[in-house]
Design an enzyme around this catalytic site. Structure first.
Site, PDB file in Angstrom:
ATOM      1  N   GLY A 124      -2.189   9.438  -6.261  1.00  0.00           N
ATOM      2  CA  GLY A 124      -2.304   9.409  -4.812  1.00  0.00           C
ATOM      3  C   GLY A 124      -0.975   8.984  -4.209  1.00  0.00           C
ATOM      4  CD  GLN A 143       2.410   5.024  -1.578  1.00  0.00           C
ATOM      5  OE1 GLN A 143       1.488   5.829  -1.519  1.00  0.00           O
ATOM      6  NE2 GLN A 143       2.734   4.391  -2.693  1.00  0.00           N
ATOM      7  CB  CYS A 164       0.649   0.851  -5.694  1.00  0.00           C
ATOM      8  SG  CYS A 164       1.245   1.576  -4.159  1.00  0.00           S
ATOM      9  CG  LEU A 165       3.236   6.339  -7.335  1.00  0.00           C
ATOM     10  CD1 LEU A 165       3.299   7.736  -6.736  1.00  0.00           C
ATOM     11  CD2 LEU A 165       3.718   6.350  -8.780  1.00  0.00           C
ATOM     12  CG  HIS A 220      -4.550   2.502  -3.691  1.00  0.00           C
ATOM     13  ND1 HIS A 220      -4.224   1.527  -4.610  1.00  0.00           N
ATOM     14  CD2 HIS A 220      -3.362   2.991  -3.239  1.00  0.00           C
ATOM     15  CE1 HIS A 220      -2.898   1.434  -4.685  1.00  0.00           C
ATOM     16  NE2 HIS A 220      -2.358   2.321  -3.871  1.00  0.00           N
ATOM     17  CD  GLU A 221      -3.017   6.737  -2.193  1.00  0.00           C
ATOM     18  OE1 GLU A 221      -2.084   6.545  -1.390  1.00  0.00           O
ATOM     19  OE2 GLU A 221      -2.930   6.420  -3.399  1.00  0.00           O
ATOM     20  CG  HIS A 239      -0.645   3.013   0.834  1.00  0.00           C
ATOM     21  ND1 HIS A 239       0.308   2.031   0.648  1.00  0.00           N
ATOM     22  CD2 HIS A 239      -0.997   3.409  -0.405  1.00  0.00           C
ATOM     23  CE1 HIS A 239       0.505   1.850  -0.647  1.00  0.00           C
ATOM     24  NE2 HIS A 239      -0.273   2.675  -1.316  1.00  0.00           N
TER      25      HIS A 239
END
Ligand code: NI
Length: 188
Positions: free
Chosen positions: A45, A50, A99-100, A141-142, A145
């Site tokens: 994701g 991000q 997470c990236l 999670h997304e 953000h």
């Protein structure tokens, strides 16, 4: 085009994202770039903040997790201007997340089991669907953000103390990872 991924500590990850209009310039190119960036960094994701854009878009593809989480088998979506509703019919579930924007870290996070999502796809067609299990987790999670939240915000006090140094290092750009990143601007 692969975009740099903004790291924890960058202020763009803390902004509340804004809705996208259907005349947003080169929207399809942005979504393609977000998918390419996500695949390149082995993520499931990626949210627009991000890649430095505080707008209400995220992309997900959970199909790589299908062996462990069958509910992720066909989970490939570009999500614009989502609304998320929790369906309170199951106990919250705790699982590891990463997470990236926080390379090299994973922590257990408590999430709702069952949600309903309303969103627009890249052609601005409306969708509504319910999700459970790990699919529900990826979406929560997304969605976080877009609210300016990262998963470590949900980590409990004592765990948070334990990862404090790692978080500080990420915020200073002291990370090792295989993809391009962009750290927070230095404060003098
Ligand atoms: Ni993330």
């Amino acid at each position: 085009m692969i975009l740099p991924i903004y790291l924890y500590g960058h202020p763009v990850l803390r902004k509340e994202a804004e809705d996208v209009e259907n005349d947003y310039p080169e929207l399809k190119k942005l979504i393609d770039d977000m998918f390419e960036t996500m695949y390149h960094s082995d993520g499931v994701g990626l949210a627009a903040p991000q890649v430095g854009l505080p707008i209400n878009i995220f992309v997900i593809d959970g199909s790589v997790l299908a062996d462990k989480f069958p509910e992720c088998k066909d989970l490939k979506l570009a999500v614009i201007n989502p609304e998320l509703e929790v369906i309170e019919d199951g106990a919250p579930v705790i699982r590891e997340e990463g997470c990236l924007s926080l390379p090299g870290l994973s922590e257990p996070v408590k999430r709702h089991e069952h949600i309903k999502l309303n969103w627009l796809d890249e052609d601005f067609n409306e969708h509504e669907q319910e999700f459970t299990g790990f699919a529900s987790r990826i979406i929560q999670h997304e969605f976080d953000h877009l609210l300016g939240t990262v998963y470590t915000d949900h980590v409990s006090g004592i765990r948070k103390q334990m990862i404090r140094t790692k978080l500080n290092n990420i915020a200073k750009g002291k990370v090792r990872c295989e993809y391009r990143t962009k750290a927070a601007p230095k404060i003098n």
